[in-house]
Write an enzyme that holds these catalytic residues in place. Structure first.
Site: not given
Ligand code: OAD
Length: 240
Positions: A56, A111, A119, A178, A203
């Site tokens: 991180y 998140h 802490c 997402t 997306n």
């Molecule tokens: P993901 O990596 O699962 O999904 C990313 C999404 O963004 C996918 O559906 C891609 O198709 C889309 N994408 C990629 N590039 C793009 C672009 N230029 N324009 C539009 N869309 C695009 O990420 P999240 O859904 O954010 O949680 O993941 C959710 C959570 O899973 C995260 O917050 C994290 C992870 O594990 C925790 O850490 C608790």
């Protein structure tokens, strides 16, 4: 009589992809070359805290990289917030601060965020810019019990009451970049639908929950979101 609509926007890793931050699921289950369970679970932290602190710290440092900056999607959302004060809630699953850098206010980081340390002793959350590890003192209670202020798998997302209240009041719900794999965020679209909101997904490809959206916009967020925002502003012109 028409009123200004309430808009709730949920963003995921896809909105930051074009800013140089890797998404979670486009890399064979690896996040920046690490297995997600090693760096994003309480068990991973217990097993190897040094690795997790280092991971991180690197992610936080990456935010200072001059090539990592808000893209037109972040900027358009900040403009929407400015144009419709009090009516646009940005909820993000991202731990970066690109919405804030673009000018968005009161971003709900469900998140957690790289920009703070929590802490484990006194629960104080402190804004953080540099590195910290198991030897770093909490500025409040002076013990050495800081952890990344990130919600790991198996932990409760933050600010859920505030998010649910915003969804209940939403006229428009927009999910951007997402994949719809992680709950509760993946369930917000159903919640918003049940509350009567029009739902829009933006997306690169349809998400796993795409069928729940009234409208789907396909393409890179840096191109689709500025267009969507100007459509919304045109539609809302003259509404009071
Ligand atoms: P993901 O990596 O699962 O999904 C990313 C999404 O963004 C996918 O559906 C891609 O198709 C889309 N994408 C990629 N590039 C793009 C672009 N230029 N324009 C539009 N869309 C695009 O990420 P999240 O859904 O954010 O949680 O993941 C959710 C959570 O899973 C995260 O917050 C994290 C992870 O594990 C925790 O850490 C608790």
């Amino acid at each position: 009589m028409f009123t200004t609509p309430n808009i709730v926007i949920l963003t995921g890793a896809g909105i930051s992809a074009e800013s140089g931050i890797k998404t979670f699921r486009d890399n064979d289950g690896l996040w920046e070359n690490h297995h997600i369970e090693d760096v994003a679970t309480p068990q991973g932290f217990d097993a190897n805290p040094s690795l997790v602190y280092r991971f991180y710290n690197q992610r936080r440092k990456q935010l200072l990289d001059s090539s990592v900056k808000p893209n037109p999607a972040h900027i358009a959302l900040a403009q929407l917030q400015t144009a419709m004060p009090g009516h646009v809630t940005v909820v993000t699953q991202n731990v970066d601060d690109l919405h804030e850098q673009a000018g968005s206010k009161n971003v709900i980081h469900m998140h957690g965020t790289l920009r703070s340390a929590r802490c484990l002793q006194c629960a104080t959350v402190t804004y953080w810019e540099g590195d910290f590890d198991s030897g770093t003192e909490c500025p409040c209670c002076h013990t050495t019990s800081l952890r990344p202020d990130i919600v790991w798998f198996g932990e409760m997302p933050m600010h859920m009451d505030e998010i649910e209240a915003a969804l209940l009041d939403a006229d428009i719900f927009i999910a951007i970049g997402t994949s719809g794999n992680v709950y509760p965020a993946a369930g917000f679209v159903q919640y918003a639908r049940d509350a009567g909101a029009v739902t829009i997904e933006a997306n690169l490809v349809p998400s796993t929950t795409h069928s729940l959206f009234d409208r789907r916009i396909t393409g890179p967020a840096s191109q689709t979101i500025p267009t969507l925002v100007s459509q919304i502003l045109t539609d809302c012109e003259g509404l009071t």
